[in-house]
Design a protein around this motif. Structure first.
Motif, PDB file in Angstrom:
ATOM      1  N   GLU A   1       0.838  -1.204   0.000  1.00  0.00           N
ATOM      2  CA  GLU A   1       0.000   0.000   0.000  1.00  0.00           C
ATOM      3  C   GLU A   1       0.871   1.251   0.000  1.00  0.00           C
ATOM      4  OE1 GLU A   1      -2.769  -0.053   3.270  1.00  0.00           O
ATOM      5  OE2 GLU A   1      -3.647  -1.976   2.658  1.00  0.00           O
ATOM      6  N   GLY A   2       0.424   2.302  -0.714  1.00  0.00           N
ATOM      7  CA  GLY A   2       1.093   3.600  -0.617  1.00  0.00           C
ATOM      8  C   GLY A   2       1.616   4.118  -1.930  1.00  0.00           C
TER       9      GLY A   2
ATOM     10  N   ALA B   1       7.709   4.468  -3.074  1.00  0.00           N
ATOM     11  CA  ALA B   1       8.115   4.163  -4.456  1.00  0.00           C
ATOM     12  C   ALA B   1       9.540   3.618  -4.562  1.00  0.00           C
ATOM     13  CB  ALA B   1       7.942   5.399  -5.335  1.00  0.00           C
ATOM     14  N   GLU B   2      10.453   4.215  -3.783  1.00  0.00           N
ATOM     15  CA  GLU B   2      11.860   3.742  -3.848  1.00  0.00           C
ATOM     16  C   GLU B   2      11.963   2.298  -3.352  1.00  0.00           C
ATOM     17  OE1 GLU B   2      15.192   5.799  -2.163  1.00  0.00           O
ATOM     18  OE2 GLU B   2      14.396   7.709  -2.910  1.00  0.00           O
TER      19      GLU B   2
ATOM     20  N   GLY C   1       0.662  -2.279  -6.824  1.00  0.00           N
ATOM     21  CA  GLY C   1       0.492  -1.123  -5.943  1.00  0.00           C
ATOM     22  C   GLY C   1      -0.932  -1.053  -5.409  1.00  0.00           C
ATOM     23  N   HIS C   2      -1.170  -0.135  -4.485  1.00  0.00           N
ATOM     24  CA  HIS C   2      -2.510   0.018  -3.879  1.00  0.00           C
ATOM     25  C   HIS C   2      -2.653   1.473  -3.429  1.00  0.00           C
ATOM     26  CE1 HIS C   2      -5.694  -1.889  -0.962  1.00  0.00           C
ATOM     27  NE2 HIS C   2      -6.035  -0.646  -1.290  1.00  0.00           N
ATOM     28  N   LEU C   3      -3.572   2.200  -4.072  1.00  0.00           N
ATOM     29  CA  LEU C   3      -3.776   3.630  -3.791  1.00  0.00           C
ATOM     30  C   LEU C   3      -5.242   3.901  -3.460  1.00  0.00           C
ATOM     31  CD1 LEU C   3      -1.695   5.173  -6.741  1.00  0.00           C
ATOM     32  CD2 LEU C   3      -1.033   5.098  -4.319  1.00  0.00           C
ATOM     33  N   GLY C   4      -5.497   5.131  -2.982  1.00  0.00           N
ATOM     34  CA  GLY C   4      -6.859   5.515  -2.594  1.00  0.00           C
ATOM     35  C   GLY C   4      -7.041   5.177  -1.128  1.00  0.00           C
TER      36      GLY C   4
ATOM     37  N   ASP D   1       0.709   9.846  -7.674  1.00  0.00           N
ATOM     38  CA  ASP D   1       1.222   8.605  -7.059  1.00  0.00           C
ATOM     39  C   ASP D   1       1.123   7.428  -8.038  1.00  0.00           C
ATOM     40  OD1 ASP D   1       1.987   9.640  -4.634  1.00  0.00           O
ATOM     41  OD2 ASP D   1       0.149   9.074  -3.568  1.00  0.00           O
ATOM     42  N   ALA D   2       0.028   7.386  -8.799  1.00  0.00           N
ATOM     43  CA  ALA D   2      -0.173   6.272  -9.745  1.00  0.00           C
ATOM     44  C   ALA D   2       0.944   6.268 -10.792  1.00  0.00           C
ATOM     45  CB  ALA D   2      -1.543   6.378 -10.400  1.00  0.00           C
ATOM     46  N   VAL D   3       1.278   7.460 -11.291  1.00  0.00           N
ATOM     47  CA  VAL D   3       2.337   7.550 -12.305  1.00  0.00           C
ATOM     48  C   VAL D   3       3.694   7.183 -11.686  1.00  0.00           C
ATOM     49  CG1 VAL D   3       3.567   9.148 -13.854  1.00  0.00           C
ATOM     50  CG2 VAL D   3       1.062   9.269 -13.630  1.00  0.00           C
TER      51      VAL D   3
END
Ligand code: KIV
Length: 268
Positions: A119-120, A125-126, A140-143, A171-173
């Motif tokens: 999540e995040g 990202a790193e 990934g997991h966003l929102g 964040d998605a990109v």
């Protein structure tokens, strides 16, 4: 390639290119995983939602790497075709790159999973990039990210105002650039999920994010009516197994108490 051969990361990514929707569900044990796989589920997520619906915790926070590994091995033994993705539990990847690589590797090495989910956004990202560099596929997991429930103050809709929506889009990109092969978008407005889906080359998997995503996921216990604590608006309940199971078990108990089970045919 036959439709029944094991799904791989490139095949999942190609489903977006070929405009084929991706059907995903959660599982935490062998029996459910076998049924979901036979029924044609493309991705089976060993979600940390299992902490709540399978193990009975109040949130996803207490579940451990060992517990998630046990769920994962049970699921993997039931699956022939679906891609199996395991959720990295709370604090198994937020504490540093090395810890994150080591723990995510365990899900492939000892769990038999095909990929892990974290999540995040930008802040992770790193770490995601380092995990992917080791050959470990990451979703990934966003929102709405349930591991941050204490910070978010609940399980409400995310990305409602422009600055939050812009952050989720950014964040998605960033996650795509970090190397994730797909992103779960949880509980965000349908228009935002659709926009993100159009921007990205990798598939988006929505849960409470409208029809514009490349795939959909639900918690299986919600879909089958097995988790009675609460029912989110985005769930479509396809069966009421709680009722069926309660009726069946109550009939069994009555039969045992009335001495009608077992009968002669059921005895030796
Ligand atoms: O844990 C889980 O089941 C999940 C899905 C709801 C996406 O993260």
């Amino acid at each position: 390639m036959s439709e029944n051969t094991k799904l791989t990361i490139p095949r999942i990514i190609n489903m977006k290119r070929d405009a084929k929707k991706i059907a995903c569900l959660t599982a935490y044990d062998f029996a459910f995983a076998s049924l979901l796989d036979k029924a044609g589920t493309d991705i089976i997520l060993v979600g940390d939602s299992g902490a709540m619906v399978h193990a009975g915790y109040k949130t996803t926070l207490p579940v451990t790497v060992e517990e998630m590994l046990f769920f994962t091995r049970s699921v993997v033994r039931g699956v022939n075709r679906a891609l199996v993705v395991s959720d990295m539990p709370f604090l198994s990847y937020q504490t540093g790159k090395n810890e994150a690589i080591k723990n995510s590797g365990l899900f492939l090495k000892h769990g038999g999973a095909d990929a892990v989910k974290l999540e995040g956004g930008e802040h992770i990202a790193e770490t995601i990039h380092s995990i992917v560099q080791c050959g470990i596929p990451v979703m990934g997991h966003l929102g709405l990210t349930p591991q941050s429930v204490k910070q978010l103050g609940g399980y409400g809709l995310q990305g409602k105002n422009k600055s939050d929506a812009d952050r989720i889009k950014r964040d998605a990109v960033i996650l795509q650039e970090a190397g994730v092969f797909s992103i779960v978008l949880e509980k965000i407005p349908a228009s935002l999920a659709e926009e993100i889906t159009q921007i990205l080359d990798i598939p988006t998997i929505g849960i409470g994010a409208g029809p514009g995503c490349d795939g959909q996921i639900l918690v299986t216990h919600d879909l089958l009516g097995l988790f009675e604590s609460f029912k989110p608006k985005f769930v479509r309940q396809y069966a009421n197994l709680s009722e069926i199971i309660t009726k069946a078990v109550s009939s069994y108990c009555t039969d045992v108490k009335n001495l009608t089970f077992p009968d002669k045919k059921e005895s030796f």
